[in-house]
Structures are given as C-alpha cells and as structure tokens.
Design a protein around this motif. Structure first.
Motif, PDB file in Angstrom:
ATOM      1  N   UNK A 104       0.832  -1.199   0.000  1.00 33.21           N
ATOM      2  CA  UNK A 104       0.000   0.000   0.000  1.00 33.21           C
ATOM      3  C   UNK A 104       0.868   1.251   0.000  1.00 33.21           C
ATOM      4  N   UNK A 105       1.991   1.187   0.705  1.00 30.74           N
ATOM      5  CA  UNK A 105       2.846   2.372   0.827  1.00 30.74           C
ATOM      6  C   UNK A 105       3.392   2.812  -0.531  1.00 30.74           C
ATOM      7  N   UNK A 106       3.716   1.864  -1.408  1.00 29.83           N
ATOM      8  CA  UNK A 106       4.220   2.230  -2.739  1.00 29.83           C
ATOM      9  C   UNK A 106       3.127   2.936  -3.551  1.00 29.83           C
ATOM     10  N   UNK A 107       1.900   2.409  -3.486  1.00 28.19           N
ATOM     11  CA  UNK A 107       0.790   3.054  -4.183  1.00 28.19           C
ATOM     12  C   UNK A 107       0.525   4.441  -3.600  1.00 28.19           C
ATOM     13  N   UNK A 108       0.600   4.542  -2.288  1.00 25.68           N
ATOM     14  CA  UNK A 108       0.355   5.819  -1.616  1.00 25.68           C
ATOM     15  C   UNK A 108       1.378   6.867  -2.050  1.00 25.68           C
ATOM     16  N   UNK A 109       2.654   6.504  -2.055  1.00 32.24           N
ATOM     17  CA  UNK A 109       3.700   7.450  -2.431  1.00 32.24           C
ATOM     18  C   UNK A 109       3.614   7.809  -3.913  1.00 32.24           C
ATOM     19  N   UNK A 110       3.273   6.831  -4.745  1.00 33.71           N
ATOM     20  CA  UNK A 110       3.092   7.119  -6.168  1.00 33.71           C
ATOM     21  C   UNK A 110       1.925   8.086  -6.370  1.00 33.71           C
ATOM     22  N   UNK A 111       0.871   7.912  -5.593  1.00 36.27           N
ATOM     23  CA  UNK A 111      -0.278   8.818  -5.684  1.00 36.27           C
ATOM     24  C   UNK A 111       0.112  10.229  -5.253  1.00 36.27           C
ATOM     25  N   UNK A 112       0.951  10.347  -4.216  1.00 33.87           N
ATOM     26  CA  UNK A 112       1.451  11.658  -3.807  1.00 33.87           C
ATOM     27  C   UNK A 112       2.220  12.319  -4.947  1.00 33.87           C
ATOM     28  N   UNK A 113       3.049  11.536  -5.630  1.00 30.77           N
ATOM     29  CA  UNK A 113       3.802  12.068  -6.773  1.00 30.77           C
ATOM     30  C   UNK A 113       2.860  12.541  -7.873  1.00 30.77           C
ATOM     31  N   UNK A 114       1.821  11.751  -8.132  1.00 25.68           N
ATOM     32  CA  UNK A 114       0.861  12.132  -9.172  1.00 25.68           C
ATOM     33  C   UNK A 114       0.178  13.455  -8.820  1.00 25.68           C
ATOM     34  N   UNK A 115      -0.270  13.594  -7.567  1.00 29.59           N
ATOM     35  CA  UNK A 115      -0.938  14.831  -7.148  1.00 29.59           C
ATOM     36  C   UNK A 115       0.032  16.007  -7.244  1.00 29.59           C
ATOM     37  N   UNK A 140       8.030   4.024  -9.840  1.00 28.55           N
ATOM     38  CA  UNK A 140       7.747   3.399  -8.549  1.00 28.55           C
ATOM     39  C   UNK A 140       7.836   1.875  -8.619  1.00 28.55           C
ATOM     40  N   UNK A 141       7.550   1.301  -9.775  1.00 31.31           N
ATOM     41  CA  UNK A 141       7.736  -0.140  -9.916  1.00 31.31           C
ATOM     42  C   UNK A 141       9.219  -0.490  -9.844  1.00 31.31           C
ATOM     43  N   UNK A 142      10.054   0.325 -10.459  1.00 34.68           N
ATOM     44  CA  UNK A 142      11.505   0.097 -10.387  1.00 34.68           C
ATOM     45  C   UNK A 142      11.999   0.210  -8.947  1.00 34.68           C
ATOM     46  N   UNK A 143      11.402   1.139  -8.184  1.00 34.40           N
ATOM     47  CA  UNK A 143      11.747   1.242  -6.764  1.00 34.40           C
ATOM     48  C   UNK A 143      11.265   0.016  -6.009  1.00 34.40           C
ATOM     49  N   UNK A 144      10.076  -0.456  -6.348  1.00 30.43           N
ATOM     50  CA  UNK A 144       9.471  -1.611  -5.668  1.00 30.43           C
ATOM     51  C   UNK A 144      10.313  -2.873  -5.848  1.00 30.43           C
ATOM     52  N   UNK A 145      10.799  -3.096  -7.074  1.00 30.39           N
ATOM     53  CA  UNK A 145      11.596  -4.306  -7.320  1.00 30.39           C
ATOM     54  C   UNK A 145      13.081  -4.075  -7.025  1.00 30.39           C
ATOM     55  N   UNK A 146      13.416  -2.861  -6.581  1.00 34.69           N
ATOM     56  CA  UNK A 146      14.788  -2.515  -6.183  1.00 34.69           C
ATOM     57  C   UNK A 146      15.796  -2.716  -7.320  1.00 34.69           C
ATOM     58  N   UNK A 147      15.411  -2.342  -8.531  1.00 31.95           N
ATOM     59  CA  UNK A 147      16.331  -2.398  -9.670  1.00 31.95           C
ATOM     60  C   UNK A 147      17.036  -1.040  -9.729  1.00 31.95           C
ATOM     61  N   UNK A 148      18.095  -0.912  -8.962  1.00 28.62           N
ATOM     62  CA  UNK A 148      18.740   0.382  -8.764  1.00 28.62           C
ATOM     63  C   UNK A 148      19.260   0.977 -10.072  1.00 28.62           C
ATOM     64  N   UNK A 149      19.894   0.162 -10.908  1.00 25.26           N
ATOM     65  CA  UNK A 149      20.482   0.662 -12.144  1.00 25.26           C
ATOM     66  C   UNK A 149      19.452   1.318 -13.050  1.00 25.26           C
ATOM     67  N   UNK A 209      10.633  12.483  -4.952  1.00 21.70           N
ATOM     68  CA  UNK A 209       9.754  11.850  -3.974  1.00 21.70           C
ATOM     69  C   UNK A 209       9.865  10.324  -4.010  1.00 21.70           C
ATOM     70  N   UNK A 210      10.167   9.748  -5.184  1.00 25.04           N
ATOM     71  CA  UNK A 210      10.235   8.283  -5.293  1.00 25.04           C
ATOM     72  C   UNK A 210      11.350   7.675  -4.450  1.00 25.04           C
ATOM     73  N   UNK A 211      12.312   8.486  -4.015  1.00 24.79           N
ATOM     74  CA  UNK A 211      13.355   7.956  -3.131  1.00 24.79           C
ATOM     75  C   UNK A 211      12.775   7.510  -1.788  1.00 24.79           C
ATOM     76  N   UNK A 212      11.645   8.069  -1.404  1.00 23.13           N
ATOM     77  CA  UNK A 212      10.960   7.603  -0.196  1.00 23.13           C
ATOM     78  C   UNK A 212      10.565   6.145  -0.355  1.00 23.13           C
ATOM     79  N   UNK A 213      10.076   5.800  -1.539  1.00 21.78           N
ATOM     80  CA  UNK A 213       9.658   4.423  -1.797  1.00 21.78           C
ATOM     81  C   UNK A 213      10.855   3.479  -1.836  1.00 21.78           C
ATOM     82  N   UNK A 214      11.954   3.931  -2.440  1.00 21.59           N
ATOM     83  CA  UNK A 214      13.112   3.034  -2.561  1.00 21.59           C
ATOM     84  C   UNK A 214      13.730   2.738  -1.186  1.00 21.59           C
TER      85      UNK A 214
END
Length: 318
Positions: free
Chosen positions: A73-84, A114-123, A168-173
């Motif tokens: 839920x937190x990833x969706x929440x942070x992505x929604x914050x970015x969208x707003x 945010x999906x890249x942050x979720x799967x931790x694909x740093x590169x 903001x996506x660094x919060x998710x990572x």
C-alpha cells in the motif's frame, strides 16, 4: 501508548513504536499548547503555526497508516502523492495546449518509476527519469510540430518530473533497501527518520525565526526566512537526528552529518518552491488539503531531502 501500538502494529520493532509514540505525543502537545495560547491570548497571531500543525496531523496519519499497515500500500500511496504533486505543478506553470501529450507521458512515468523502486532495480531506477525521460519527452514535444515556446515546455516538464516524481520516489526506494545485520528498524525506520526530520526542521526553523529572527536571508523570495531561524533549525534538527540515529544503520558522526544536510536540503527545497509561487503570484500550489493548500505545499521539502538522504545512506551503509 506503546501497548496500544503493539496491538495495532504487532510486527513493528520497539524502536519504531517508540518513535511513532513520540510523533503522536509531539503533535498532541503542540495542539494543546496552541489551544491554550489561543484561549489565554486571543490577540496572538498563531494561525500559520496552527495550520502547519493541522496539516502535519494529516500527513502523519497518512504516512503512518500507509507505510506501517502494508508495504505494498505504501508504494501506491507514495506514487499517488507524486501524481498529485505533478498535477499541481503542471497546473500552475502555464503549459501549452500542445504539451498535453508529453504531460501524459510524464504521468505514465510515475508507475514505472515506482515499480523500479518496488523491485529494487537500482540501475534502471536511477537513470529512468534523469536519462530515459530526459531524452524521450523533448522528442514527444517535437512530434507535435509546435515550436513556439517549446524550449520552455521542455525545461519545465523535465523539472517538474524530477521534483515531484524522481525526488519523492526515493521515499519508496528506502522501503526496498536490503536488510542489514543488526539493523532492526529497516526501511520503515529510514523512511520515518527522513520524514520526521524533514518536518521537524520545517517547524524548528519557523519557531526559531518567530522567536529570534532579525536578519532576513532571502527577503525578495521568502520574507519570513531569517538566518536565526535557519541556523536554529539546522542545529535543532541535527541534535534531534542524533538521538534518533537508532532508526538508521549510520554511526554517530554520520548521523550528525546526514541530519544537518537534511535540514539544509529541506530549507533549499522550501525556498525554491517559494520563489516559484512568488513568480506565479500564488500562495499555494493547490487546494488538495482543504484550508492548508496543496499536497506539494506539504511535501516540497521532501523532494529535496529524500534524494540527499537516500544516496548518503546508500553510499555509506550499503
């Protein structure tokens, strides 16, 4: 308080429960003090501080609820914050009708980032917006064939994407960072440390500025910002950060350094957005939070502090 949180969030470490209790306690104390000041001295103008406190009740509830109930839920929440935040920025910056297609591509970049942050694909995560979207979006603008004002649109679109999404996506990572031996707080602890310090810095700079502010830093940009408020906020935030160092895997000296840089970065983000508001002649970026402005008005400092904190921690500890 700790026993109640133990029942609500049974999987949380003791360190996180202590800090959540501290945050709720501080907000409750601030609310009570403001209520008493208003009652005892009705002529005292505390409207701005009251608005800040109320808005941080809202933000604290949103962050704690989203992050500590479910990682997903937190990833969706942070992505929604970015969208707003992205929507608020492009709404006030004056894009052309011809930019709509590129703006849509910018919005599509949010779930990918945010999906890249979720799967931790740093590169891929670290280059997707600064490199891939940097190259793709101007080309999308060119395809429309409208060249009048295109340079401004290219620059604005890249900037708001970096600020509202990449920053903001660094919060998710932080939530996706691997576990470290002996570090029990994990990504949740890092996120809580960053968000709490960013916001306590905002409050401390405001309070110190109100109490002792005499010398203005940027009078044409943010007339209420003073050297006394800035330095008082940096020192206070650094001290508080040191005592919350158990939420990070950092050593004492590194916690001091990181806490001070969070305070400086938070101030930088705040005045950058203040300059844009002044340029556009607006008080708030939006009205997403009734009575308190837009979402980005509440998280503008995080767009600066999040990448600074993330990369320092990533470099030092991982």
């Amino acid at each position: 308080m700790k026993e109640l949180l133990d029942k609500i969030f049974p999987t949380l470490s003791d360190e996180l429960i202590i800090v959540i209790s501290l945050i709720i306690g501080l907000l409750a104390t601030a609310s009570i003090l403001l209520f008493l000041v208003k009652k005892l001295s009705p002529k005292t103008n505390i409207s701005e501080l009251t608005a800040r406190t109320r808005s941080w009740w809202i933000m604290a509830a949103m962050f704690i609820g989203a992050v500590f109930i479910s990682y997903d839920i937190s990833y969706f929440f942070l992505a929604f914050l970015s969208f707003i935040a992205f929507r608020e920025l492009y709404s006030v910056l004056g894009f052309r009708e011809a930019d709509r297609g590129a703006l849509f591509w910018g919005i599509l970049a949010i779930p990918i980032q945010y999906y890249l942050a979720y799967i931790a694909w740093y590169g891929a995560y670290i280059i997707f917006i600064p490199v891939v979207m940097f190259l793709v979006l101007p080309f999308r603008l060119v395809l429309k064939g409208e060249t009048h004002g295109i340079t401004k649109s290219m620059a604005l679109l890249q900037w708001i994407l970096m600020l509202s999404v990449f920053g903001i996506s660094h919060l998710a990572y932080l939530l996706s960072l691997p576990e470290l031996p002996g570090f029990n707080a994990g990504g949740r602890g890092l996120l809580l440390f960053l968000v709490f310090l960013t916001e306590i810095n905002d409050i401390m700079q405001f309070v110190w500025g109100k109490l002792f502010g005499r010398h203005k830093i940027l009078p044409k940009v943010s007339p209420n910002k003073t050297w006394e408020g800035f330095l008082g906020g940096v020192i206070s935030t650094t001290i508080i950060g040191y005592f919350l160092g158990f939420l990070t895997p950092l050593s004492g000296p590194n916690v001091i350094l990181v806490s001070a840089l969070i305070a400086i970065a938070g101030f930088s983000g705040d005045v950058v957005i203040s300059a844009i508001k002044r340029d556009k002649g607006i008080k708030d970026m939006g009205n997403s939070i009734p009575g308190h402005g837009g979402v980005f008005d509440r998280i503008d400092s995080l767009s600066y502090t999040a990448p600074v904190f993330f990369h320092l921690v990533y470099y030092i500890a991982y």
